[in-house]
Design a protein around this motif. Sequence first.
Motif, short mmCIF file in Angstrom:
data_model
loop_
_atom_site.label_atom_id
_atom_site.label_comp_id
_atom_site.label_asym_id
_atom_site.label_seq_id
_atom_site.Cartn_x
_atom_site.Cartn_y
_atom_site.Cartn_z
N MET A 1 -16.66 -0.88 4.17
CA MET A 1 -15.41 -0.76 5.07
C MET A 1 -14.76 -2.34 5.29
SD MET A 1 -14.36 1.50 8.09
CE MET A 1 -12.97 1.76 8.75
N HIS A 2 -13.49 -2.48 4.93
CA HIS A 2 -12.97 -3.96 5.08
C HIS A 2 -12.28 -3.66 6.47
CE1 HIS A 2 -14.00 -5.36 1.32
NE2 HIS A 2 -13.33 -4.16 0.77
N LEU A 4 -9.47 -5.74 7.30
CA LEU A 4 -8.35 -6.22 7.30
C LEU A 4 -7.63 -5.44 5.87
CD1 LEU A 4 -8.46 -10.23 7.89
CD2 LEU A 4 -7.41 -8.07 9.25
N HIS A 5 -6.46 -4.91 6.10
CA HIS A 5 -5.88 -4.22 4.90
C HIS A 5 -5.10 -5.33 4.24
CE1 HIS A 5 -2.67 -1.96 2.57
NE2 HIS A 5 -3.98 -0.89 2.50
N HIS A 6 -4.25 -6.13 4.74
CA HIS A 6 -3.20 -7.18 4.06
C HIS A 6 -2.73 -8.01 5.18
CE1 HIS A 6 -0.19 -4.28 5.14
NE2 HIS A 6 0.53 -5.37 4.94
N ASP A 55 -4.48 -2.00 -3.87
CA ASP A 55 -3.49 -2.26 -2.90
C ASP A 55 -3.23 -3.71 -2.92
OD1 ASP A 55 -3.06 0.48 -2.10
OD2 ASP A 55 -4.60 0.33 -0.45
N ASP A 56 -1.83 -4.01 -2.46
CA ASP A 56 -1.87 -5.42 -2.18
C ASP A 56 -2.74 -6.07 -0.98
OD1 ASP A 56 -0.28 -3.77 -0.19
OD2 ASP A 56 0.54 -5.74 0.56
N GLU A 57 -2.94 -7.26 -1.06
CA GLU A 57 -3.83 -7.90 -0.09
C GLU A 57 -3.20 -8.79 0.88
OE1 GLU A 57 -7.72 -8.98 -1.40
OE2 GLU A 57 -7.80 -7.59 -2.81
#
Length: 90
Positions: A1-2, A4-6, A55-57
């Motif tokens: 699991m990260h 940050l999403h973006h 997804d965009d980062e």
Amino acid sequence: MHMLHHLSFAVVDLERSAGFYDAAPAPLGYVRAWTDETADGYKEAALGYGIPGADDEFTIRARPPGVVVPSEGFHIAFTAPSREAVTAFY
């Protein structure tokens, strides 16, 4: 699991910045994922970048007047698939 999403970066000249971000992160596998002239209800245009099919980062947005950009101490690091990709990015 990260964690940050973006991330979003404010830029003064979106068109000029788009030229840079369309080219510079390409060796790392990043492409423009989307373009939105009025993204997410914001008044300013934005462009999203990420790995194809994901997804965009990170996003660049036209900076509205009065927004202060990050200064000393701000640091972002991208993952690279190889040393050669780092060299091409640089």
